[in-house]
Design a protein around this motif. Structure first.
Motif, PDB file in Angstrom:
ATOM      1  N   TRP A   1       0.819  -1.211   0.000  1.00 28.00           N
ATOM      2  CA  TRP A   1       0.000   0.000   0.000  1.00 28.00           C
ATOM      3  C   TRP A   1       0.848   1.253   0.000  1.00 28.00           C
ATOM      4  N   GLU A   2       1.969   1.207   0.718  1.00 28.37           N
ATOM      5  CA  GLU A   2       2.866   2.365   0.732  1.00 28.37           C
ATOM      6  C   GLU A   2       3.437   2.581  -0.665  1.00 28.37           C
ATOM      7  N   THR A   3       3.831   1.488  -1.301  1.00 24.31           N
ATOM      8  CA  THR A   3       4.373   1.566  -2.662  1.00 24.31           C
ATOM      9  C   THR A   3       3.319   2.105  -3.623  1.00 24.31           C
ATOM     10  N   LEU A   4       2.083   1.627  -3.454  1.00 23.18           N
ATOM     11  CA  LEU A   4       0.994   2.048  -4.330  1.00 23.18           C
ATOM     12  C   LEU A   4       0.723   3.545  -4.183  1.00 23.18           C
ATOM     13  N   SER A   5       0.695   4.023  -2.942  1.00 23.12           N
ATOM     14  CA  SER A   5       0.443   5.445  -2.710  1.00 23.12           C
ATOM     15  C   SER A   5       1.590   6.290  -3.261  1.00 23.12           C
ATOM     16  N   ASN A   6       2.828   5.815  -3.103  1.00 26.59           N
ATOM     17  CA  ASN A   6       3.975   6.540  -3.647  1.00 26.59           C
ATOM     18  C   ASN A   6       3.892   6.586  -5.173  1.00 26.59           C
ATOM     19  N   GLY A   7       3.526   5.455  -5.773  1.00 24.33           N
ATOM     20  CA  GLY A   7       3.376   5.397  -7.222  1.00 24.33           C
ATOM     21  C   GLY A   7       2.298   6.344  -7.708  1.00 24.33           C
ATOM     22  N   ALA A   8       1.190   6.405  -6.955  1.00 21.37           N
ATOM     23  CA  ALA A   8       0.091   7.300  -7.324  1.00 21.37           C
ATOM     24  C   ALA A   8       0.549   8.758  -7.260  1.00 21.37           C
ATOM     25  N   MET A   9       1.322   9.095  -6.237  1.00 20.66           N
ATOM     26  CA  MET A   9       1.831  10.467  -6.093  1.00 20.66           C
ATOM     27  C   MET A   9       2.756  10.808  -7.252  1.00 20.66           C
ATOM     28  N   ILE A  10       3.591   9.844  -7.662  1.00 25.59           N
ATOM     29  CA  ILE A  10       4.512  10.058  -8.786  1.00 25.59           C
ATOM     30  C   ILE A  10       3.702  10.289 -10.058  1.00 25.59           C
ATOM     31  N   CYS A  11       2.664   9.481 -10.262  1.00 23.96           N
ATOM     32  CA  CYS A  11       1.814   9.627 -11.447  1.00 23.96           C
ATOM     33  C   CYS A  11       1.154  11.012 -11.475  1.00 23.96           C
ATOM     34  N   LEU A  12       0.592  11.413 -10.335  1.00 26.36           N
ATOM     35  CA  LEU A  12      -0.079  12.703 -10.243  1.00 26.36           C
ATOM     36  C   LEU A  12       0.906  13.848 -10.503  1.00 26.36           C
ATOM     37  N   THR A  13       2.115  13.693  -9.979  1.00 24.33           N
ATOM     38  CA  THR A  13       3.141  14.714 -10.176  1.00 24.33           C
ATOM     39  C   THR A  13       3.501  14.811 -11.660  1.00 24.33           C
ATOM     40  N   CYS A  14       3.680  13.632 -12.293  1.00 21.02           N
ATOM     41  CA  CYS A  14       4.042  13.635 -13.711  1.00 21.02           C
ATOM     42  C   CYS A  14       2.938  14.225 -14.561  1.00 21.02           C
ATOM     43  N   ILE A  15       1.687  13.898 -14.245  1.00 23.40           N
ATOM     44  CA  ILE A  15       0.547  14.433 -14.986  1.00 23.40           C
ATOM     45  C   ILE A  15       0.491  15.949 -14.821  1.00 23.40           C
ATOM     46  N   GLY A  16       0.763  16.402 -13.598  1.00 25.87           N
ATOM     47  CA  GLY A  16       0.753  17.840 -13.332  1.00 25.87           C
ATOM     48  C   GLY A  16       1.851  18.555 -14.098  1.00 25.87           C
ATOM     49  N   VAL A  17       3.025  17.918 -14.157  1.00 25.49           N
ATOM     50  CA  VAL A  17       4.151  18.516 -14.871  1.00 25.49           C
ATOM     51  C   VAL A  17       3.893  18.519 -16.379  1.00 25.49           C
ATOM     52  N   ALA A  18       3.384  17.374 -16.885  1.00 31.55           N
ATOM     53  CA  ALA A  18       3.132  17.245 -18.312  1.00 31.55           C
ATOM     54  C   ALA A  18       1.981  18.158 -18.714  1.00 31.55           C
TER      55      ALA A  18
END
Length: 45
Positions: free
Chosen positions: A28-45
């Motif tokens: 779950w920790e990995t999943l939440s970290n992955g989700a944050m990375i995805c959201l960050t990348c989407i925000g940057v892109a």
């Protein structure tokens, strides 16, 4: 074209992170970290 390559790389990295999380047991920790990375990348892109 570049965007597709970047997206593919991100998907591969995220999959690797999920597998790593499953192996280590902190799924779950990995999943939440992955989700944050995805959201960050989407925000940057």
């Amino acid at each position: 074209m570049v965007r597709k390559i970047v997206f593919t790389l991100l998907a591969v990295v995220l999959s690797a992170c999920v597998v790593y999380g499953l192996v280590i047991g902190d799924f779950w920790e990995t999943l939440s970290n992955g989700a944050m990375i995805c959201l960050t990348c989407i925000g940057v892109a």
